[in-house]
Motif scaffolding. Structure first.
Motif, PDB file in Angstrom:
ATOM      1  N   LEU A 115      59.440  38.076  30.925  1.00 50.77           N
ATOM      2  CA  LEU A 115      60.784  38.388  31.035  1.00 50.77           C
ATOM      3  C   LEU A 115      61.022  39.653  32.023  1.00 50.77           C
ATOM      4  O   LEU A 115      62.003  39.771  32.729  1.00 50.77           O
ATOM      5  N   THR A 116      60.051  40.507  32.084  1.00 51.04           N
ATOM      6  CA  THR A 116      59.981  41.705  32.852  1.00 51.04           C
ATOM      7  C   THR A 116      59.774  41.297  34.203  1.00 51.04           C
ATOM      8  O   THR A 116      60.198  41.946  34.992  1.00 51.04           O
ATOM      9  N   GLU A 117      58.971  40.147  34.507  1.00 50.26           N
ATOM     10  CA  GLU A 117      58.836  39.651  35.941  1.00 50.26           C
ATOM     11  C   GLU A 117      60.156  38.672  36.381  1.00 50.26           C
ATOM     12  O   GLU A 117      59.938  38.660  37.666  1.00 50.26           O
ATOM     13  N   THR A 118      60.732  38.292  35.588  1.00 53.67           N
ATOM     14  CA  THR A 118      61.859  37.345  36.182  1.00 53.67           C
ATOM     15  C   THR A 118      63.160  37.581  35.971  1.00 53.67           C
ATOM     16  O   THR A 118      63.986  38.063  36.927  1.00 53.67           O
TER      17      THR A 118
ATOM     18  N   GLU B  61      63.941  44.961  37.022  1.00 54.73           N
ATOM     19  CA  GLU B  61      63.992  46.593  37.195  1.00 54.73           C
ATOM     20  C   GLU B  61      63.113  47.395  36.244  1.00 54.73           C
ATOM     21  O   GLU B  61      62.784  48.441  36.248  1.00 54.73           O
ATOM     22  N   THR B  62      62.607  46.402  35.303  1.00 56.54           N
ATOM     23  CA  THR B  62      61.468  47.130  34.353  1.00 56.54           C
ATOM     24  C   THR B  62      60.081  47.390  35.023  1.00 56.54           C
ATOM     25  O   THR B  62      59.351  48.073  34.692  1.00 56.54           O
ATOM     26  N   GLN B  63      60.044  46.585  36.238  1.00 59.38           N
ATOM     27  CA  GLN B  63      58.696  46.975  37.071  1.00 59.38           C
ATOM     28  C   GLN B  63      58.591  48.156  37.572  1.00 59.38           C
ATOM     29  O   GLN B  63      57.356  48.827  37.512  1.00 59.38           O
ATOM     30  N   ALA B  64      59.704  48.892  37.827  1.00 59.03           N
ATOM     31  CA  ALA B  64      59.595  50.214  38.005  1.00 59.03           C
ATOM     32  C   ALA B  64      59.192  51.219  37.010  1.00 59.03           C
ATOM     33  O   ALA B  64      58.462  52.345  37.275  1.00 59.03           O
ATOM     34  N   LEU B  65      59.635  50.832  35.740  1.00 57.81           N
ATOM     35  CA  LEU B  65      59.354  51.686  34.455  1.00 57.81           C
ATOM     36  C   LEU B  65      57.705  51.436  34.209  1.00 57.81           C
ATOM     37  O   LEU B  65      57.325  52.424  33.642  1.00 57.81           O
ATOM     38  N   LEU B  66      57.052  50.411  34.593  1.00 56.45           N
ATOM     39  CA  LEU B  66      55.871  49.967  34.265  1.00 56.45           C
ATOM     40  C   LEU B  66      54.902  50.820  35.058  1.00 56.45           C
ATOM     41  O   LEU B  66      53.526  50.937  34.886  1.00 56.45           O
TER      42      LEU B  66
ATOM     43  N   LEU C  49      62.689  60.991  32.097  1.00 63.05           N
ATOM     44  CA  LEU C  49      62.125  60.502  33.456  1.00 63.05           C
ATOM     45  C   LEU C  49      62.369  59.274  33.826  1.00 63.05           C
ATOM     46  O   LEU C  49      62.392  58.950  34.965  1.00 63.05           O
ATOM     47  N   LEU C  50      62.357  58.323  32.889  1.00 62.66           N
ATOM     48  CA  LEU C  50      62.595  56.951  33.108  1.00 62.66           C
ATOM     49  C   LEU C  50      63.851  56.592  33.771  1.00 62.66           C
ATOM     50  O   LEU C  50      63.732  55.537  34.804  1.00 62.66           O
ATOM     51  N   PRO C  51      64.880  57.139  33.628  1.00 61.54           N
ATOM     52  CA  PRO C  51      66.178  56.779  34.502  1.00 61.54           C
ATOM     53  C   PRO C  51      66.088  56.816  35.821  1.00 61.54           C
ATOM     54  O   PRO C  51      66.549  56.184  36.616  1.00 61.54           O
ATOM     55  N   SER C  52      65.308  57.924  36.191  1.00 59.68           N
ATOM     56  CA  SER C  52      65.091  58.300  37.602  1.00 59.68           C
ATOM     57  C   SER C  52      64.107  57.083  38.494  1.00 59.68           C
ATOM     58  O   SER C  52      64.350  56.953  39.479  1.00 59.68           O
TER      59      SER C  52
END
Length: 241
Positions: free
Chosen positions: A71-74, A78-83, A193-196
């Protein structure tokens, strides 16, 4: 599923210990395999099916982890930036994105920590300003995940970073529950930090950006000045009949 597996592992350890035996030390993922090999013959008929269920739950949990990672990859790219933030995994990143929803909701990223209940409560009265716990408002599951990420950052084999050094400095101050306060403080920093990393518009109000400072100052100069000796009720003249 993780909670059920933990409860089943604890039940097996407790039952074997009450019968005079002890299960080998192992991680939860390989507990069923090692437990079947070390299980006493007298307890095999009763606890053998439980260990098989633990193995099935471990397989199912791995399947769920793969689905969340997919799900994070497809669907939620936008979750890839948080990872990229150390200590944040796919579950925390996906929960953060789905809980906050639109990233334009908050004008300041600091409000995210307030929204998640990670800010200290206030009860001021005169000169009295006691230190209180956090508000615990908002989504409790995401707050728990951020606390786990903070524990991962501050643990002994953690990766060196400025956030880790800041948290360890807070914990080194000593005092009552210093380590717990440092963990909550690091979790609050993560929430800000995560919203940035999601492309947050910034921490400046639109009226206070450099491009709008002249317009803002000119509007202030056009406002009527209040005389120092005037009554405060002068401010309410437009509302009087």
């Amino acid at each position: 599923m993780v909670r059920l597996r933990t409860a089943a592992v604890n039940a097996v350890r407790g039952l074997t210990k009450s019968c005079g035996h002890r299960m080998p030390a192992s991680t939860t993922a390989c507990f069923a395999k090692r437990g079947l090999a070390m299980l006493p013959a007298g307890l095999a008929p009763a606890l053998g099916p439980v260990l098989e269920q633990i193995a099935e739950m471990t397989t199912k949990i791995k399947q769920y982890d793969r689905q969340i990672r997919q799900l994070t990859e497809t669907e939620y790219v936008e979750t890839q930036a948080l990872l990229k933030v150390y200590g944040v995994g796919p579950i925390t990143a996906l929960t953060y994105v789905l809980t906050l929803g639109d990233k334009q909701r908050f004008q300041r990223s600091r409000r995210c920590s307030c929204y998640l209940g990670l800010r200290p409560r206030r009860s001021q009265s005169g000169d009295r300003d006691p230190q209180l716990g956090i508000t615990k408002a908002g989504n409790g599951y995401l707050r728990m995940l951020l606390i786990e990420c903070a524990n991962h950052i501050l643990r002994p084999p953690g990766k060196d970073s400025s956030l880790r050094r800041w948290g360890l400095a807070l914990a080194a101050r000593g005092g009552k529950k210093a380590k717990n306060k440092a963990v909550v403080a690091v979790a609050r920093k993560l929430a800000v930090l995560l919203p940035s990393h999601l492309g947050h518009p910034g921490t400046l109000h639109p009226l206070l950006r450099r491009s709008s400072l002249r317009t803002y100052h000119a509007e202030l100069l056009r406002r009527p000045r209040v005389p120092m000796t005037a009554s405060p009720f002068w401010l309410f003249k437009p509302f009087q009949k």
